[in-house]
Design an enzyme around this catalytic site. Structure first.
Site, mmCIF file in Angstrom:
data_model
loop_
_atom_site.group_PDB
_atom_site.id
_atom_site.type_symbol
_atom_site.label_atom_id
_atom_site.label_comp_id
_atom_site.label_asym_id
_atom_site.label_seq_id
_atom_site.Cartn_x
_atom_site.Cartn_y
_atom_site.Cartn_z
ATOM 1 N N SER A 1 0.819 -1.224 0.000
ATOM 2 C CA SER A 1 0.000 0.000 0.000
ATOM 3 C C SER A 1 0.843 1.260 0.000
ATOM 4 C CB SER A 1 -0.863 0.069 1.263
ATOM 5 O OG SER A 1 -1.800 -0.938 1.281
ATOM 6 N N HIS B 1 -3.355 0.198 -4.477
ATOM 7 C CA HIS B 1 -2.586 -0.918 -4.997
ATOM 8 C C HIS B 1 -2.655 -0.858 -6.516
ATOM 9 C CE1 HIS B 1 -2.293 -2.910 -1.092
ATOM 10 N NE2 HIS B 1 -3.508 -2.461 -0.895
ATOM 11 N N HIS C 1 -5.435 -9.585 -2.100
ATOM 12 C CA HIS C 1 -5.532 -9.986 -0.698
ATOM 13 C C HIS C 1 -6.666 -10.996 -0.488
ATOM 14 C CE1 HIS C 1 -3.808 -5.922 -0.832
ATOM 15 N NE2 HIS C 1 -3.137 -6.259 0.239
ATOM 16 N N TYR D 1 -8.808 -10.781 1.815
ATOM 17 C CA TYR D 1 -10.037 -10.077 2.221
ATOM 18 C C TYR D 1 -10.854 -9.587 1.034
ATOM 19 C CZ TYR D 1 -7.226 -5.793 1.647
ATOM 20 O OH TYR D 1 -6.427 -4.800 1.150
ATOM 21 N N GLU D 2 -10.266 -9.590 -0.159
ATOM 22 C CA GLU D 2 -11.028 -9.251 -1.365
ATOM 23 C C GLU D 2 -11.800 -10.469 -1.878
ATOM 24 O OE1 GLU D 2 -8.510 -6.754 -4.228
ATOM 25 O OE2 GLU D 2 -7.049 -7.596 -2.839
ATOM 26 N N ALA E 1 2.337 -2.290 4.224
ATOM 27 C CA ALA E 1 1.983 -1.283 5.226
ATOM 28 C C ALA E 1 1.488 -2.047 6.440
ATOM 29 C CB ALA E 1 0.887 -0.380 4.692
ATOM 30 N N MET F 1 -2.290 -7.240 6.697
ATOM 31 C CA MET F 1 -3.237 -8.157 6.041
ATOM 32 C C MET F 1 -2.646 -8.791 4.780
ATOM 33 S SD MET F 1 -6.508 -5.607 6.269
ATOM 34 C CE MET F 1 -6.805 -4.618 7.731
ATOM 35 N N SER F 2 -1.331 -8.924 4.744
ATOM 36 C CA SER F 2 -0.718 -9.478 3.526
ATOM 37 C C SER F 2 0.549 -10.248 3.878
ATOM 38 C CB SER F 2 -0.381 -8.337 2.560
ATOM 39 O OG SER F 2 0.664 -7.531 3.085
ATOM 40 N N ASN G 1 0.800 3.482 10.865
ATOM 41 C CA ASN G 1 -0.043 3.936 11.991
ATOM 42 C C ASN G 1 0.279 3.065 13.187
ATOM 43 O OD1 ASN G 1 -1.605 1.906 10.115
ATOM 44 N ND2 ASN G 1 -2.388 1.569 12.186
ATOM 45 N N HIS H 1 -8.176 3.938 6.078
ATOM 46 C CA HIS H 1 -7.359 3.449 4.963
ATOM 47 C C HIS H 1 -6.674 4.604 4.244
ATOM 48 C CE1 HIS H 1 -5.939 1.022 1.660
ATOM 49 N NE2 HIS H 1 -6.582 1.783 0.795
HETATM 50 N N1 HPA Z 1 -3.771 -3.224 10.931
HETATM 51 C C1 HPA Z 1 -3.802 -4.066 9.891
HETATM 52 N N2 HPA Z 1 -3.314 -3.776 8.697
HETATM 53 C C2 HPA Z 1 -2.740 -2.562 8.535
HETATM 54 C C3 HPA Z 1 -2.680 -1.629 9.584
HETATM 55 C C4 HPA Z 1 -3.219 -1.975 10.853
HETATM 56 O O1 HPA Z 1 -3.196 -1.211 11.824
HETATM 57 N N3 HPA Z 1 -2.054 -0.530 9.080
HETATM 58 C C5 HPA Z 1 -1.747 -0.798 7.791
HETATM 59 N N4 HPA Z 1 -2.163 -2.037 7.457
#
Ligand code: HPA
Length: 277
Positions: free
Chosen positions: A37, A68, A90, A92-93, A120, A214-215, A238, A250
């Protein structure tokens, strides 16, 4: 689940890429780079680029999430022949683990020896702040899924692959020599797409996770099983939920990725220059 036709699908993509790139150029590729990301701008630094949209490669899934991209960019960086995936798909998609890892398995079948997976992530460890880069030392696959489930395909590795060193020590020390402070840490890969609850983040911390995303974990599992050497870098965009008094979005994750792009670019360029032939 990897069905019996997965190897055929991948080898169709391999044949297509060998044809588009030429056998010699394809055989000379030394690094596969997956851009997470907000990190896809790195692809603009690739010299003599040949860009092939994901949609052109037979069987490859097409990224849908904003932030992406969706192309394979082949060229050189600091003298290193590189194949850069400007995005990924991903779980989740709704993609299956086999679909998620299909592009990297294709590059591995093409002969690429080294891979750098970037993402990320949310920072969990106390000494990680937004904007930091974390060198993935190991992972927790908490997705409950694996790209290796299904009938055993020997071309994708052993039935029960060792995972003692998924992230290659040699590539890790090479990355440590690239002139930036890199904190090693454990990446927890979750299914998503919701960010974690504060209780889940406390659980992850107790389990030994330093960052969460998530990857990455399925790509690392598949590539390690195929005998590739793998490295991983997380850009902390973050602090994970509940650590700071702030809600997650996001858009902020993508923006933070863009903000740190220069840091990543410098590091990855240096890494490419030092990668052994
Ligand atoms: N959690 C999960 N996936 C992420 C996060 C998060 O805080 N930040 C960027 N991708």
């Amino acid at each position: 689940m990897t069905d019996g036709n997965e190897l055929q699908r991948i080898d169709r993509a391999v044949a297509f890429l060998r044809d588009r790139l030429g056998a010699e150029r394809a055989a000379g590729l030394r690094l596969g780079l997956v851009l997470g990301s907000g990190l896809r701008d790195f692809a603009a630094t690739v010299e003599r680029p040949l860009e092939i949209p994901f949609a052109d490669v037979p069987g490859w899934p097409r990224p849908r999430v904003e932030g992406h991209g969706g192309a394979l960019v082949v060229g050189t960086v600091a003298g290193c022949a590189i194949a850069c995936l400007t995005g990924r798909v991903h779980l989740y998609e709704g993609w299956t683990p086999a679909e998620v890892v299909r592009p990297v398995r294709t590059l591995r079948r093409l002969g690429v020896p080294h891979f750098l997976l970037t993402n990320a992530a949310g920072g969990i460890a106390d000494d990680l702040s937004a904007g930091d880069l974390m060198l993935i030392s190991d992972h927790l696959n908490l997705t409950g899924r694996s790209p290796l489930v299904g009938g055993h395909e020997p071309a994708f590795g052993p039935r029960f692959p060792d995972q003692s060193r998924v992230y290659a020590p040699k590539l890790r020390s090479l990355l440590q020599q690239c002139g930036q402070r890199l904190r090693p840490g454990v990446y927890a890969g979750l299914l998503g797409p919701s960010y974690e609850t504060p209780a889940e983040v406390r659980m992850l911390r107790a389990l030994g996770a330093d960052a969460v995303g998530m990857s990455t974990v399925h790509e690392a599992i598949a590539l390690n099983a195929m005998g590739a050497s793998v490295a991983g870098l997380s850009l902390v965009t973050n602090l994970a939920a509940g650590i700071a008094d702030q809600l997650l979005s996001h858009d902020e994750v993508v923006a933070a990725g863009r903000g740190a792009a220069a840091l990543m670019t410098a590091l990855v360029t240096e890494f490419c220059g030092r990668l052994p032939a």
